[in-house]
Design a protein around this motif. Sequence first.
Motif, mmCIF file in Angstrom:
data_model
loop_
_atom_site.group_PDB
_atom_site.id
_atom_site.type_symbol
_atom_site.label_atom_id
_atom_site.label_comp_id
_atom_site.label_asym_id
_atom_site.label_seq_id
_atom_site.Cartn_x
_atom_site.Cartn_y
_atom_site.Cartn_z
ATOM 1 N N ARG A 122 32.140 15.557 13.359
ATOM 2 C CA ARG A 122 32.757 14.261 13.083
ATOM 3 C C ARG A 122 34.253 14.387 12.831
ATOM 4 O O ARG A 122 35.021 13.459 13.112
ATOM 5 C CB ARG A 122 32.070 13.606 11.887
ATOM 6 N N GLU A 123 34.664 15.533 12.277
ATOM 7 C CA GLU A 123 36.058 15.702 11.875
ATOM 8 C C GLU A 123 36.936 16.315 12.958
ATOM 9 O O GLU A 123 38.159 16.253 12.876
ATOM 10 C CB GLU A 123 36.121 16.588 10.621
ATOM 11 N N THR A 124 36.321 16.922 13.968
ATOM 12 C CA THR A 124 37.073 17.624 15.004
ATOM 13 C C THR A 124 37.297 16.703 16.200
ATOM 14 O O THR A 124 36.353 16.121 16.732
ATOM 15 C CB THR A 124 36.306 18.884 15.454
ATOM 16 N N ARG A 125 38.544 16.568 16.627
ATOM 17 C CA ARG A 125 38.852 15.721 17.776
ATOM 18 C C ARG A 125 38.262 16.333 19.054
ATOM 19 O O ARG A 125 38.193 17.561 19.197
ATOM 20 C CB ARG A 125 40.358 15.573 17.939
ATOM 21 N N PRO A 126 37.859 15.494 20.009
ATOM 22 C CA PRO A 126 37.305 16.023 21.261
ATOM 23 C C PRO A 126 38.230 17.021 21.947
ATOM 24 O O PRO A 126 37.763 18.006 22.527
ATOM 25 C CB PRO A 126 37.097 14.767 22.107
ATOM 26 N N GLU A 127 39.550 16.779 21.864
ATOM 27 C CA GLU A 127 40.497 17.687 22.507
ATOM 28 C C GLU A 127 40.351 19.107 21.959
ATOM 29 O O GLU A 127 40.507 20.088 22.687
ATOM 30 C CB GLU A 127 41.932 17.190 22.304
#
Length: 356
Positions: free
Chosen positions: A121-126
Motif C-alpha cells: 500500500r505504501e510503495t508506489r507502482p514505479e
Amino acid sequence: MADSLGESAQAGPEVAVRDLGGGVRSVAVPIPDNPLGHTLVYVMDTDRGPVLVDTGWDDPGSWDVLAAGLEACGTGVGEVHGIVVTHHHPDHHGLSGRVREASGAWIAMHAADAAIVRRARETRPERWFTYMAAKLTAAGAPDEHVAPLREGPRRRSAPPGLAPALPDREILPGELLDLPGRRLRAVWTPGHTPGHVCLHLEEEHPSRLPGHGRLFSGDHLLPEITPHIGLYEDPDDATVTDPLGDYLDSLERVGRLAPAEVLPAHQHTFTDAPGRVRELLAHHEDRLAGLLSLLRQPLTPWQLAVRMEWNRPWDQIPYGSRNIAVSEAEAHLRRLVKQGRAEAVPGSEPVTYVAV
C-alpha cells in the motif's frame, strides 16, 4: 464426505457450492484469466455468524459469485462475522476489504504477510517496476525482457494487489482463534509466502474419517499441483531468505498433524495428508537433483529457468509467468547454496552458479 448444493436456482452468476458437513461449506470463486480457475472460499458457521477462510480475487464477477454463494449457503455478505486469510495473494485476500465494508467483519492475517500488505500500500507502482527490473537484470534476463519494466506503468498495468485491505487482527502461530463455538488453530506454514498459515479445525470429522480433524490448507498443500515457491519480494529488504527450505520444513509440520481431510484453496478436498506431504518432499528433492545436473556448467538464474521443466515449453510461457519461473529458480538455487551443493562463481556478472 460432501454434498453439492448445486447451482443457484435464481438468475445470476453460476455458483458452485458444496456442503462439507459440520457447519462448513465451500464456494468456488472464479479467478479471471487464470488456469487455476477458482479459489475455494470456505464458509464456517460460528455462534456469532459465518466466518470466511479467504475471499477470492477482487473482480466484479468474482464478487457476484461470492455473494450468490453465500446466499446459497443460507446467509449473506452482510452477515459475515470475520475473515481469516491464509496468505496475502490477491486470489485469497482480494475481496476481503469489500466483504468488510459490507458486513463490518474483522480481517485476520499473520504478521509477516500483514507487513507485505502494508508495504504494498505504501510503495508506489514505479518503485515495484524499478525493483523488478533490477532483480531480473541481476538474474541474467535479456534486455528485451527487462525493457518493458523499465518503461514502467506508462506502458504496463500495475501489478495486482497493490492496494489490499489492511488486516484488523494478527494471527499468532499455534493460537486457537477466537471463533465462538469452534476450535480453529493457526499453523504457521511459511514458504509460499512468509506469513502463510494453515488452519486446523480440531473437531471430529463429520463423517468420522480417521485422523485429527480437518485442515484448511490454503496453497500450502494441494492435491495435484505444487504451489509456487519463489523469493519473498521486498524492495527495501536485502535479507537472504530460504523460501524453499521454509516450505519443506512446513510440509513436515503439516504431515505430523495427520488431519482426516484437507480443505485446500484450489482443486478439491482430499485425504491422506501425510502421503501427499511425502510426494511433495520427494518431488522437490528430485527437482533439486535435476538442477544440480544442469549446474554442471555455470548458469545464471535466468539460464537455469529456461532449462528447467515447466508445464509448457519456455517459448510458450507468458511474460509474467516467466518472471515467476525465474523467482522459483532462484529459490531453488538458494536452497542448494544453503545445503552446500552449489555456489556462486566469484566475479561473474550477472552472477552464475555451479554445482559443487
